[in-house]
Motif scaffolding. Structure first.
Motif, short mmCIF file in Angstrom:
data_model
loop_
_atom_site.label_atom_id
_atom_site.label_comp_id
_atom_site.label_asym_id
_atom_site.label_seq_id
_atom_site.Cartn_x
_atom_site.Cartn_y
_atom_site.Cartn_z
N UNK A 123 40.76 36.58 29.57
CA UNK A 123 40.88 37.56 30.64
C UNK A 123 42.00 37.21 31.61
N UNK A 124 42.29 35.91 31.76
CA UNK A 124 43.37 35.52 32.70
C UNK A 124 44.73 36.02 32.24
N UNK A 125 44.91 36.17 30.93
CA UNK A 125 46.10 36.82 30.41
C UNK A 125 47.38 36.02 30.55
N UNK A 126 48.50 36.77 30.67
CA UNK A 126 49.84 36.17 30.66
C UNK A 126 50.83 37.12 31.30
N UNK A 127 51.78 36.56 32.02
CA UNK A 127 52.88 37.33 32.63
C UNK A 127 52.37 38.45 33.53
N UNK A 128 51.30 38.18 34.25
CA UNK A 128 50.76 39.16 35.18
C UNK A 128 49.88 40.21 34.54
N UNK A 129 49.62 40.10 33.25
CA UNK A 129 48.76 41.06 32.56
C UNK A 129 47.44 40.39 32.16
#
Length: 251
Positions: free
Chosen positions: A131-137
């Motif tokens: 859920x934390x994702x990557x590159x602001x997503x």
């Protein structure tokens, strides 16, 4: 303009910088060996701008040296001859992805992912799935119409196939960071062969692989549906899943 030349200090000067390691102790002979290699690679003139020993973990001594070389090349690049895999699907917001899955499948879209073989580097798969994702997503776990099963690291191919069966996966996502001796290519071919054997052709889940050293044009050769390279975001993967699975179901 389709013909270009490397840029270093001034436009069109052809200057490039490259790094490499040689299996030789760090001294003046090592620097000379690096220059010899650079010249054979077409850099002329060339200079060693940085070199340092790489310590051996066993005894602290080094039989290897790392180099950074700077020099001029005469080669030109014709950008009209460059071939890339263009994105052939629209980028969707999480809300659009959820709406498309809900309206078409009427159930969660199931994604099973992990790192296969001896690969223990989960940063890539976690960036897409968690859920934390990557590159602001946000990662795919954020999408409430996607059911995500993250198997983690060092998953065997049989275990991956079994998990896909158990969870009725629509898509299988595999991340490969370890590339020594082309391990990422061998593992991917083994995986795709296992899924072809385990599933009828029209029921096989979508096979997607990703990693920093994959060539995106090799999907057919490796037996997978899509390859994502470095910098891929969760939104791109989610949009692709909708493009291939949801839109196909709707048709």
């Amino acid at each position: 303009m389709t013909i270009i030349r490397p840029y270093g200090d001034t436009t069109g000067d052809g200057m490039v910088q490259l790094s490499f390691t040689l299996p030789i102790a760090h001294d003046k002979i090592a620097d000379g060996a690096a220059l010899q290699l650079a010249k054979k690679m077409g850099l002329d003139p060339a200079m060693v701008v940085h070199s340092r020993p790489i310590a051996d973990a066993r005894d602290g001594r080094s039989g290897f040296t790392f180099f950074v070389v700077y020099g001029r090349v005469t080669h030109l690049v014709d950008t009209s001859l460059v071939q890339v895999v263009e994105r052939d699907f629209p980028l969707l917001s999480p809300q659009e992805v959820n709406a498309a899955v809900k309206q078409t499948l009427h159930r969660p879209l199931v994604v099973v992912g992990g790192c296969i073989g001896t690969d223990a580097h989960t940063v890539g798969i976690d960036a897409i799935l968690n859920i934390k994702g990557f590159a602001g997503e946000k990662g795919l776990e954020y999408y409430h119409e996607l059911q995500v099963v993250n198997l983690g690291a060092q998953v065997t191919v049989p275990a991956l196939v079994a998990a896909a069966r158990d969870h009725h996966a629509d898509a299988v996502l595999v991340s490969q960071v370890v590339t020594q001796r082309d391990a990422h290519l061998h593992n991917t071919r083994e995986m795709s062969a296992a899924f072809r054997e385990a599933y009828p052709r029209d029921r096989r889940p979508l096979l997607v692989v990703g990693g920093p050293r994959f060539d995106e044009s090799m999907a057919r050769d490796l037996g997978v549906d899509r390859i994502f390279g470095r910098g891929t975001t969760p939104g791109e993967v989610a949009s692709y899943l909708v493009h291939r699975i949801v839109r196909k179901e709707a048709a």
